[in-house]
Motif scaffolding. Structure first.
Motif, PDB file in Angstrom:
ATOM      1  N   ALA A  21      62.669  77.181  36.896  1.00 30.93           N
ATOM      2  CA  ALA A  21      62.977  75.757  37.026  1.00 30.93           C
ATOM      3  C   ALA A  21      63.362  75.403  38.459  1.00 30.93           C
ATOM      4  O   ALA A  21      62.951  74.356  38.983  1.00 30.93           O
ATOM      5  N   CYS A  22      64.121  76.270  39.120  1.00 32.86           N
ATOM      6  CA  CYS A  22      64.560  75.997  40.489  1.00 32.86           C
ATOM      7  C   CYS A  22      63.390  75.993  41.466  1.00 32.86           C
ATOM      8  O   CYS A  22      63.303  75.127  42.347  1.00 32.86           O
ATOM      9  N   ILE A  23      62.471  76.951  41.336  1.00 35.85           N
ATOM     10  CA  ILE A  23      61.330  76.989  42.252  1.00 35.85           C
ATOM     11  C   ILE A  23      60.398  75.812  41.993  1.00 35.85           C
ATOM     12  O   ILE A  23      59.860  75.207  42.924  1.00 35.85           O
ATOM     13  N   HIS A  24      60.239  75.432  40.729  1.00 36.75           N
ATOM     14  CA  HIS A  24      59.410  74.272  40.397  1.00 36.75           C
ATOM     15  C   HIS A  24      60.013  72.992  40.969  1.00 36.75           C
ATOM     16  O   HIS A  24      59.304  72.150  41.533  1.00 36.75           O
ATOM     17  N   PHE A  25      61.322  72.846  40.856  1.00 36.67           N
ATOM     18  CA  PHE A  25      61.998  71.662  41.391  1.00 36.67           C
ATOM     19  C   PHE A  25      61.875  71.592  42.908  1.00 36.67           C
ATOM     20  O   PHE A  25      61.570  70.535  43.477  1.00 36.67           O
ATOM     21  N   SER A  26      62.086  72.701  43.581  1.00 36.94           N
ATOM     22  CA  SER A  26      62.049  72.699  45.048  1.00 36.94           C
ATOM     23  C   SER A  26      60.646  72.404  45.572  1.00 36.94           C
ATOM     24  O   SER A  26      60.487  71.666  46.556  1.00 36.94           O
ATOM     25  N   ILE A  27      59.627  72.965  44.932  1.00 35.46           N
ATOM     26  CA  ILE A  27      58.253  72.704  45.379  1.00 35.46           C
ATOM     27  C   ILE A  27      57.882  71.241  45.145  1.00 35.46           C
ATOM     28  O   ILE A  27      57.241  70.599  45.992  1.00 35.46           O
ATOM     29  N   ALA A  28      58.285  70.685  43.990  1.00 33.83           N
ATOM     30  CA  ALA A  28      57.997  69.281  43.718  1.00 33.83           C
ATOM     31  C   ALA A  28      58.704  68.374  44.724  1.00 33.83           C
ATOM     32  O   ALA A  28      58.111  67.402  45.229  1.00 33.83           O
ATOM     33  N   VAL A  29      59.960  68.674  45.023  1.00 31.95           N
ATOM     34  CA  VAL A  29      60.697  67.896  46.020  1.00 31.95           C
ATOM     35  C   VAL A  29      60.014  67.988  47.379  1.00 31.95           C
ATOM     36  O   VAL A  29      59.882  66.982  48.098  1.00 31.95           O
ATOM     37  N   PHE A  30      59.550  69.169  47.729  1.00 34.57           N
ATOM     38  CA  PHE A  30      58.875  69.328  49.017  1.00 34.57           C
ATOM     39  C   PHE A  30      57.649  68.425  49.111  1.00 34.57           C
ATOM     40  O   PHE A  30      57.472  67.711  50.104  1.00 34.57           O
ATOM     41  N   TRP A  31      56.785  68.453  48.093  1.00 35.17           N
ATOM     42  CA  TRP A  31      55.552  67.684  48.172  1.00 35.17           C
ATOM     43  C   TRP A  31      55.799  66.178  48.127  1.00 35.17           C
ATOM     44  O   TRP A  31      54.972  65.392  48.609  1.00 35.17           O
ATOM     45  N   ILE A  32      56.921  65.754  47.566  1.00 36.15           N
ATOM     46  CA  ILE A  32      57.246  64.335  47.572  1.00 36.15           C
ATOM     47  C   ILE A  32      57.770  63.895  48.942  1.00 36.15           C
ATOM     48  O   ILE A  32      57.461  62.791  49.417  1.00 36.15           O
ATOM     49  N   LEU A  33      58.530  64.765  49.620  1.00 33.55           N
ATOM     50  CA  LEU A  33      59.262  64.352  50.815  1.00 33.55           C
ATOM     51  C   LEU A  33      58.734  64.926  52.124  1.00 33.55           C
ATOM     52  O   LEU A  33      59.243  64.573  53.195  1.00 33.55           O
ATOM     53  N   TRP A  34      57.740  65.811  52.078  1.00 40.11           N
ATOM     54  CA  TRP A  34      57.351  66.463  53.331  1.00 40.11           C
ATOM     55  C   TRP A  34      56.744  65.475  54.331  1.00 40.11           C
ATOM     56  O   TRP A  34      57.031  65.553  55.537  1.00 40.11           O
ATOM     57  N   ALA A  35      55.936  64.525  53.852  1.00 43.72           N
ATOM     58  CA  ALA A  35      55.319  63.565  54.767  1.00 43.72           C
ATOM     59  C   ALA A  35      56.351  62.642  55.410  1.00 43.72           C
ATOM     60  O   ALA A  35      56.354  62.464  56.638  1.00 43.72           O
ATOM     61  N   PRO A  36      57.262  62.003  54.637  1.00 43.15           N
ATOM     62  CA  PRO A  36      58.288  61.182  55.295  1.00 43.15           C
ATOM     63  C   PRO A  36      59.176  61.958  56.255  1.00 43.15           C
ATOM     64  O   PRO A  36      59.653  61.406  57.252  1.00 43.15           O
ATOM     65  N   THR A  37      59.383  63.230  55.983  1.00 41.95           N
ATOM     66  CA  THR A  37      60.221  64.047  56.867  1.00 41.95           C
ATOM     67  C   THR A  37      59.541  64.271  58.212  1.00 41.95           C
ATOM     68  O   THR A  37      60.172  64.195  59.267  1.00 41.95           O
ATOM     69  N   LEU A  38      58.237  64.527  58.200  1.00 42.07           N
ATOM     70  CA  LEU A  38      57.522  64.804  59.448  1.00 42.07           C
ATOM     71  C   LEU A  38      57.378  63.568  60.329  1.00 42.07           C
ATOM     72  O   LEU A  38      57.356  63.679  61.558  1.00 42.07           O
ATOM     73  N   VAL A  39      57.273  62.397  59.729  1.00 40.49           N
ATOM     74  CA  VAL A  39      57.062  61.173  60.520  1.00 40.49           C
ATOM     75  C   VAL A  39      58.366  60.430  60.771  1.00 40.49           C
ATOM     76  O   VAL A  39      58.356  59.287  61.224  1.00 40.49           O
ATOM     77  N   ALA A  40      59.501  61.087  60.499  1.00 36.50           N
ATOM     78  CA  ALA A  40      60.786  60.395  60.610  1.00 36.50           C
ATOM     79  C   ALA A  40      61.114  59.996  62.044  1.00 36.50           C
ATOM     80  O   ALA A  40      61.842  59.023  62.267  1.00 36.50           O
ATOM     81  N   ASP A  41      60.604  60.722  63.038  1.00 36.84           N
ATOM     82  CA  ASP A  41      60.949  60.399  64.428  1.00 36.84           C
ATOM     83  C   ASP A  41      60.007  59.368  65.038  1.00 36.84           C
ATOM     84  O   ASP A  41      60.121  59.043  66.214  1.00 36.84           O
ATOM     85  N   GLY A  42      59.071  58.856  64.252  1.00 30.42           N
ATOM     86  CA  GLY A  42      58.212  57.774  64.717  1.00 30.42           C
ATOM     87  C   GLY A  42      56.897  58.195  65.324  1.00 30.42           C
ATOM     88  O   GLY A  42      56.026  57.359  65.581  1.00 30.42           O
ATOM     89  N   ARG A  43      56.700  59.482  65.569  1.00 26.32           N
ATOM     90  CA  ARG A  43      55.434  59.930  66.143  1.00 26.32           C
ATOM     91  C   ARG A  43      54.343  59.981  65.088  1.00 26.32           C
ATOM     92  O   ARG A  43      54.604  60.195  63.900  1.00 26.32           O
ATOM     93  N   GLU A  44      53.120  59.796  65.524  1.00 27.50           N
ATOM     94  CA  GLU A  44      51.985  59.877  64.611  1.00 27.50           C
ATOM     95  C   GLU A  44      51.663  61.351  64.344  1.00 27.50           C
ATOM     96  O   GLU A  44      51.603  62.168  65.261  1.00 27.50           O
ATOM     97  N   VAL A  45      51.469  61.659  63.082  1.00 27.12           N
ATOM     98  CA  VAL A  45      51.199  63.034  62.672  1.00 27.12           C
ATOM     99  C   VAL A  45      49.955  63.042  61.799  1.00 27.12           C
ATOM    100  O   VAL A  45      49.815  62.218  60.885  1.00 27.12           O
ATOM    101  N   HIS A  46      49.035  63.948  62.071  1.00 24.58           N
ATOM    102  CA  HIS A  46      47.844  64.119  61.249  1.00 24.58           C
ATOM    103  C   HIS A  46      48.189  65.046  60.071  1.00 24.58           C
ATOM    104  O   HIS A  46      48.056  66.266  60.155  1.00 24.58           O
ATOM    105  N   LEU A  47      48.640  64.433  58.988  1.00 24.98           N
ATOM    106  CA  LEU A  47      49.076  65.212  57.831  1.00 24.98           C
ATOM    107  C   LEU A  47      47.929  66.004  57.220  1.00 24.98           C
ATOM    108  O   LEU A  47      48.129  67.093  56.677  1.00 24.98           O
ATOM    109  N   GLY A  48      46.723  65.451  57.291  1.00 24.34           N
ATOM    110  CA  GLY A  48      45.566  66.141  56.730  1.00 24.34           C
ATOM    111  C   GLY A  48      45.256  67.451  57.426  1.00 24.34           C
ATOM    112  O   GLY A  48      44.616  68.327  56.833  1.00 24.34           O
ATOM    113  N   LEU A  49      45.709  67.603  58.685  1.00 19.35           N
ATOM    114  CA  LEU A  49      45.512  68.856  59.404  1.00 19.35           C
ATOM    115  C   LEU A  49      46.630  69.851  59.130  1.00 19.35           C
ATOM    116  O   LEU A  49      46.445  71.054  59.306  1.00 19.35           O
TER     117      LEU A  49
END
Length: 448
Positions: free
Chosen positions: A268-296
């Motif tokens: 349950a813990c690993i499932h929760f952490s992976i789900a949280v990661f995939w929900i929040l990884w994109a907003p985390t990377l673009v938090a500083d305002g720079r453009e990021v190619h998420l598809g790469l």
């Protein structure tokens, strides 16, 4: 005098792709030279019937993973294309996890009773229906599609693994070669997700308006091919389970065994952490305002998971006193430390991508290792029910944080990452206790 503002675009270096690719395949093909193996994991020196069994299953599993990948990669883009607002996206996400929470606790038990082949066919039928629905409807219902895909994802999380383990046991193949199939499942799943991203991007092309339905057509085709292949080329030993006997056996072997509770908590813990990661990884990377190619960056993360999965045969093939629970403790701690750094609101993109790759490399090692432990402790006829039951609390936790963090915005992303990190540290503790309470390596009811 005009002022020109240069935009900063971050993307991974090509050398990162080359490193992950070479490291993964060198890890596979150099294994016989540094262990007690004489052959690669793709050729065990056993009967040709086992090789056919394994390759047929991996083909089916890769096709199923491709369906999951196309729906996940293309889903958010489709919602944005049809003008679905952020609030509607969050609500649809909540509906999906609500359905997963209510049905996940019982879906695995039902599939154990009716047979995992029928469960896998149901997974394909759900993707087929969603693909047809999206094709014939100009603006498909977000709720209908999300409910069907949530059910399909829940079935995917346990049905293929359970089906493979049950048939592997009934056909009389050696238990020691089952571990290779587990990590190959993680390897091929990640590769299929990368392939589904490439396929979706290729189908979209330059004319988005004309090709927006193309990924749905691809899902329909993949679903039909998988249904035909499962029906014609894969046999299943008829199920003889009776609900009353199944209920008594489930209570005796699952609810009354503290070791399985520990294993379920870690899952349950690993499932929760992976789900949280995939929900929040994109907003985390673009938090500083720079453009990021998420598809790469996406292929780098899945490539790291592939590389992590190849570490399992090294740990299990080299003579050592190291048990599965031992290295899982360290892997869970590393994942928890990674999310702790992210929760600290660190914003250097290069470092974050490195940490994310490390996170997925550990996940690639943990997921097949937990499957190995399930083989030790969980009877195959109860495997699907145990996996689905362990996912229920994680789905409830995800639903809570999506509602509070995504809809009401009462909880920040850093706090959610912190809770996921605490869960991973708790999972490390579960593995430590499981080692103390567990069986000796590796004497169990399955003769592994």
């Amino acid at each position: 005098m005009g002022i020109v503002i240069e935009s900063s675009v971050w993307e991974p270096k090509p050398s990162l792709y080359i490193f992950i690719f070479l490291a993964s395949f060198l890890s596979i093909f150099l294994l016989p030279n540094f262990s007690n193996r004489t052959l690669t994991p793709f050729d065990h020196g056993t009967s040709p019937s086992f090789l056919r069994f394994q390759r047929n299953f991996l083909l089916i599993f890769s096709l199923a993973s491709g369906m999951e990948g196309v729906s996940s990669v293309f889903g958010e883009f489709e919602l944005a294309y049809y003008g679905v607002s952020r609030e509607q996206m969050v609500v649809s996400l909540c509906v999906g996890y609500l359905v997963a929470f209510f049905f996940s606790a019982f879906l695995g038990m039902l599939c154990d009773l009716i047979g995992q082949k029928k469960a896998c066919l149901s997974f394909c039928v759900l993707h087929l229906l969603v693909g047809i629905w999206r094709r014939i409807t100009l603006q498909p219902s977000v709720w209908v599609a999300n409910i069907c895909l949530s059910l399909a994802t829940s079935i995917f999380s346990f049905s293929f693994e359970t089906w493979m383990a049950v048939e592997h046991d009934k056909l009389g193949y050696r238990r020691d070669i089952l571990n290779d199939t587990f990590w190959l499942m993680t390897f091929f799943e990640s590769a299929s997700f990368i392939g589904s991203q490439v396929l979706a991007n290729w189908l979209l092309g330059s004319d988005v308006k004309k090709s927006v339905v193309a990924p749905s057509i691809a899902s329909v085709i993949l679903a039909m091919i998988t249904i035909i292949y499962i029906t014609k080329c894969w046999a299943e030993t008829p199920q003889m389970a009776v609900f009353k006997d199944y209920r008594m056996s489930f209570y005796t072997h699952i609810f009354c065994d503290k070791r399985i509770w520990l294993l379920a908590c870690a899952q349950a813990c690993i499932h929760f952490s992976i789900a949280v990661f995939w929900i929040l990884w994109a907003p985390t990377l673009v938090a500083d305002g720079r453009e990021v190619h998420l598809g790469l960056i996406f292929p780098c993360l899945l490539g790291a998971r592939m590389l992590g999965s190849t570490a399992l045969p090294w740990l299990t093939s080299v003579p050592s006193s190291l048990r599965t629970e031992d290295y899982l403790v360290y892997a869970f701690i590393i994942m928890g430390l990674v999310l702790s750094v992210v929760a600290y609101d660190y914003q250097e993109i290069g470092v974050l991508v490195t940490l994310f790759c490390l996170f997925h490399a550990c996940a690639g090692l943990i997921l097949p290792s937990l499957a190995r432990l399930r083989t030790m402790y969980v009877p195959n006829e109860l495997r699907g029910g145990m996996i689905s039951l362990s996912l229920a609390p994680s789905n409830a936790a995800i639903l809570f944080f999506v509602v509070q963090g995504g809809y009401y915005r009462n909880i920040g992303n850093a706090t959610i990452f912190a809770f996921a990190a605490l869960g991973l540290f708790g999972a490390a503790g579960c593995m430590h206790v499981l080692k103390r309470w567990g069986k000796q390596p590796y004497q169990n009811g399955h003769k592994l």
